[in-house]
Design an enzyme around this catalytic site. Structure first.
Site, PDB file in Angstrom:
ATOM      1  N   LYS A 187     -12.468  -4.693   2.185  1.00 47.34           N
ATOM      2  CA  LYS A 187     -13.511  -5.202   3.086  1.00 47.34           C
ATOM      3  C   LYS A 187     -14.814  -5.591   2.382  1.00 47.34           C
ATOM      4  O   LYS A 187     -15.665  -6.255   2.986  1.00 47.34           O
ATOM      5  CB  LYS A 187     -13.839  -4.136   4.155  1.00 47.34           C
ATOM      6  CG  LYS A 187     -12.721  -3.908   5.149  1.00 47.34           C
ATOM      7  CD  LYS A 187     -12.570  -5.097   6.069  1.00 47.34           C
ATOM      8  CE  LYS A 187     -11.298  -5.060   6.864  1.00 47.34           C
ATOM      9  NZ  LYS A 187     -10.647  -6.360   6.985  1.00 47.34           N
ATOM     10  N   PRO A 211     -12.387   0.637  -1.561  1.00 47.79           N
ATOM     11  CA  PRO A 211     -11.663  -0.645  -1.598  1.00 47.79           C
ATOM     12  C   PRO A 211     -10.404  -0.706  -0.729  1.00 47.79           C
ATOM     13  O   PRO A 211      -9.846  -1.793  -0.547  1.00 47.79           O
ATOM     14  CB  PRO A 211     -11.288  -0.798  -3.076  1.00 47.79           C
ATOM     15  CG  PRO A 211     -11.290   0.582  -3.616  1.00 47.79           C
ATOM     16  CD  PRO A 211     -12.323   1.345  -2.851  1.00 47.79           C
ATOM     17  N   TYR A 240      -7.430  -5.188   9.656  1.00 46.89           N
ATOM     18  CA  TYR A 240      -7.173  -5.740   8.321  1.00 46.89           C
ATOM     19  C   TYR A 240      -7.538  -7.223   8.255  1.00 46.89           C
ATOM     20  O   TYR A 240      -8.157  -7.676   7.290  1.00 46.89           O
ATOM     21  CB  TYR A 240      -5.700  -5.531   7.938  1.00 46.89           C
ATOM     22  CG  TYR A 240      -5.454  -5.704   6.463  1.00 46.89           C
ATOM     23  CD1 TYR A 240      -5.505  -4.615   5.597  1.00 46.89           C
ATOM     24  CD2 TYR A 240      -5.188  -6.956   5.914  1.00 46.89           C
ATOM     25  CE1 TYR A 240      -5.300  -4.770   4.233  1.00 46.89           C
ATOM     26  CE2 TYR A 240      -4.980  -7.123   4.552  1.00 46.89           C
ATOM     27  CZ  TYR A 240      -5.033  -6.020   3.720  1.00 46.89           C
ATOM     28  OH  TYR A 240      -4.831  -6.177   2.365  1.00 46.89           O
ATOM     29  N   TYR A 275       0.867  -1.182   0.000  1.00 50.53           N
ATOM     30  CA  TYR A 275       0.000   0.000   0.000  1.00 50.53           C
ATOM     31  C   TYR A 275       0.898   1.225   0.000  1.00 50.53           C
ATOM     32  O   TYR A 275       1.767   1.355   0.863  1.00 50.53           O
ATOM     33  CB  TYR A 275      -0.906   0.019   1.233  1.00 50.53           C
ATOM     34  CG  TYR A 275      -2.023  -1.004   1.181  1.00 50.53           C
ATOM     35  CD1 TYR A 275      -3.278  -0.666   0.674  1.00 50.53           C
ATOM     36  CD2 TYR A 275      -1.829  -2.305   1.644  1.00 50.53           C
ATOM     37  CE1 TYR A 275      -4.318  -1.600   0.628  1.00 50.53           C
ATOM     38  CE2 TYR A 275      -2.863  -3.241   1.601  1.00 50.53           C
ATOM     39  CZ  TYR A 275      -4.102  -2.881   1.089  1.00 50.53           C
ATOM     40  OH  TYR A 275      -5.120  -3.809   1.042  1.00 50.53           O
TER      41      TYR A 275
HETATM   42  C1  PHB Z   1      -7.197  -6.281  -5.131  1.00 58.52           C
HETATM   43  O1  PHB Z   1      -7.962  -6.024  -6.073  1.00 58.52           O
HETATM   44  O2  PHB Z   1      -6.373  -7.193  -5.211  1.00 58.52           O
HETATM   45  C2  PHB Z   1      -7.246  -5.467  -3.896  1.00 58.52           C
HETATM   46  C3  PHB Z   1      -8.042  -4.341  -3.826  1.00 58.52           C
HETATM   47  C4  PHB Z   1      -8.052  -3.598  -2.661  1.00 58.52           C
HETATM   48  C5  PHB Z   1      -7.262  -3.972  -1.586  1.00 58.52           C
HETATM   49  C6  PHB Z   1      -6.477  -5.099  -1.664  1.00 58.52           C
HETATM   50  C7  PHB Z   1      -6.459  -5.852  -2.811  1.00 58.52           C
HETATM   51  O3  PHB Z   1      -7.241  -3.232  -0.450  1.00 58.52           O
END
Ligand code: PHB
Ligand code: APR
Length: 396
Positions: A297, A293, A385, A201
């Site tokens: 979640k 996103p 998380y 991230y």
């Molecule tokens: C993903 O699409 O892989 C994805 C999207 C949002 C997140 C983590 C993974 O926080």
């Protein structure tokens, strides 16, 4: 036609509910507006909390997931040019998440439903829900040009954000809470090995970025972009170039680029409907709430809504008790608001907000620096998380 539960929508919520009900001997019919292939073509996040993994197992559809899903015990945070690892596993007493795409999970549920011969009507148009304020609700729809009627005991509104169920609830009985964010996520899927074993991230001066993955050979990357950007204007080259500008040297050395399999821009929204029950109609998943996103979640909340709703319906049929369905809305909303808060907060500290001045970036960096160097700060991120326990807030 008659069934016990009419499920509207064959996304993960509707299919998972259908599978759990079938295992308990409760009849359901799933009505879906689109074709199965269309449902599978939608690319969504793919990080499963343990509760979602457990539910797939309970539904008897966890086999491929356990074979192909990747267990992650942590993720990286990159800000101020420095990388920090959040060791979720160590911080939460051994909890992990699993990387397994929503498309794969949906396919497993669809295949299991088809194999068991459970009724699903794809390309059901003009679905309408009726009389859910009585004990004899029914659903009408059109299939192959013929008007059909499905009588049922309950209607499960699993029809996503743009569905018909929430829209059919009386306006006087519904409250909606919404926040729309002033940017979107540009996502790119490619058959290239992920840049890192775990997710990264990124809060960079140029905006948020995320390095995610679907498998050891398939990557998913995201960039924060203005809402005014047009997808046609983002060539693959432009995407990779911008991603590089948001990553650190180590990631840039390891990044392998390639042609996109899919590329799209999604808006970010926090949205909750209260309540989630209107007589004999329930809302579950995206029909009742949307999270941005950041933190992945959405699917996990859909899964826990379904778990609470399934428990209530099973109690109704097996024990002739309405206690479970009476508590559905309250139980689900308590968990939803916790995840809404986390997703909103994680979004706030990771993105550039166009109206904020330079001081906002300083605050964000100071907050991230604090969180990454404080055991309690790290634990706060980690426990949210991996997903808060289902009985969070209910312990004595
Ligand atoms: C993903 O699409 O892989 C994805 C999207 C949002 C997140 C983590 C993974 O926080
Ligand atoms: N009639 C029948 N089906 C409908 C109707 C309608 N009027 N409106 C929508 N649908 C269908 C959609 O075509 C879709 O297949 O309902 C389904 C809803 O699926 P999703 O949008 O995937 O919602 P849900 O199953 O709750 O899954 C939530 O999806 O958006 C992600 O982050 C979210 O991962 C989470 C998951």
């Amino acid at each position: 036609m008659r069934t016990q539960v009419a499920i509207i929508g064959a996304g993960p919520s509707g299919l998972l509910l259908g599978q759990l009900l079938a295992k308990s001997g409760i009849d359901a019919v799933v009505l879906e507006r689109q074709t199965g292939d269309y449902v599978l073509s939608r690319i969504r996040a793919g990080v499963l909390e343990q509760v979602s993994i457990d539910l797939m197992d309970e539904a008897g559809v966890g086999e491929r997931m356990h074979k192909e899903g990747l267990i992650h015990g942590g993720f990286d945070m990159l800000f101020g040019g420095q990388r920090h690892r959040v060791n979720m596993n160590a911080l939460t007493g051994g909890k992990n998440v699993m990387v397994y795409g929503q498309t794969e999970l949906t396919k497993d549920l669809m295949d299991a439903r088809a194999a068991a011969g459970l009724p699903t009507v794809y390309e059901a148009s003009n679905v309408q829900v009726h009389d859910f304020d009585t004990t004899a609700p029914y659903v009408t729809y059109v299939k192959d040009g013929q008007e059909q009627r499905l009588d049922c005991d309950f209607i499960a509104g699993c029809d996503g954000f743009h569905g018909v169920c929430r829209a059919s609830a009386p306006r006087s009985a519904i409250k909606e809470f919404e926040k729309v964010y002033p940017f979107g996520w540009l996502g790119l899927l490619s058959d290239t090995p992920p840049v890192h074993e775990e997710l990264i991230y990124v809060n960079s001066p140029r905006g948020f970025a995320l390095c995610s993955q679907r498998s050891k050979t398939r990557s998913r990357y995201y960039l924060q972009v203005p809402l005014t950007d047009k997808i046609e204007e983002w060539t693959d080259d432009a995407f990779w170039q911008e991603l590089r500008l948001r990553l650190d040297d180590e990631a840039n050395e390891r990044l392998i680029t390639g042609p996109s399999l899919e590329k799209s821009i999604a808006p970010l929204r926090s949205f909750v409907t209260e309540p989630l029950r209107f007589g004999r109609m329930f809302l579950a998943g995206d029909a009742g709430h949307i999270v941005p996103p950041t933190g992945a979640k959405g699917l996990n909340l859909a899964a826990t809504d379904v778990k609470y709703l399934f428990n209530g319906l099973r109690e109704y049929y097996e024990e002739k008790s309405e206690a479970g369905i009476d508590r559905y809305s309250e139980l689900a909303l308590a968990r939803i608001w916790r995840a809404e808060r986390f997703s909103w907060w994680f979004t706030q500290i990771m993105h550039r907000f166009p109206d904020d001045g330079p001081i906002a970036e300083k605050f964000q960096n100071a907050e991230l620096d604090y969180l990454m160097h404080s055991e309690s700060g790290l634990r706060t991120i980690a426990e949210n998380y991996v997903g808060l326990p289902l009985d969070f807030g209910q312990q004595a």
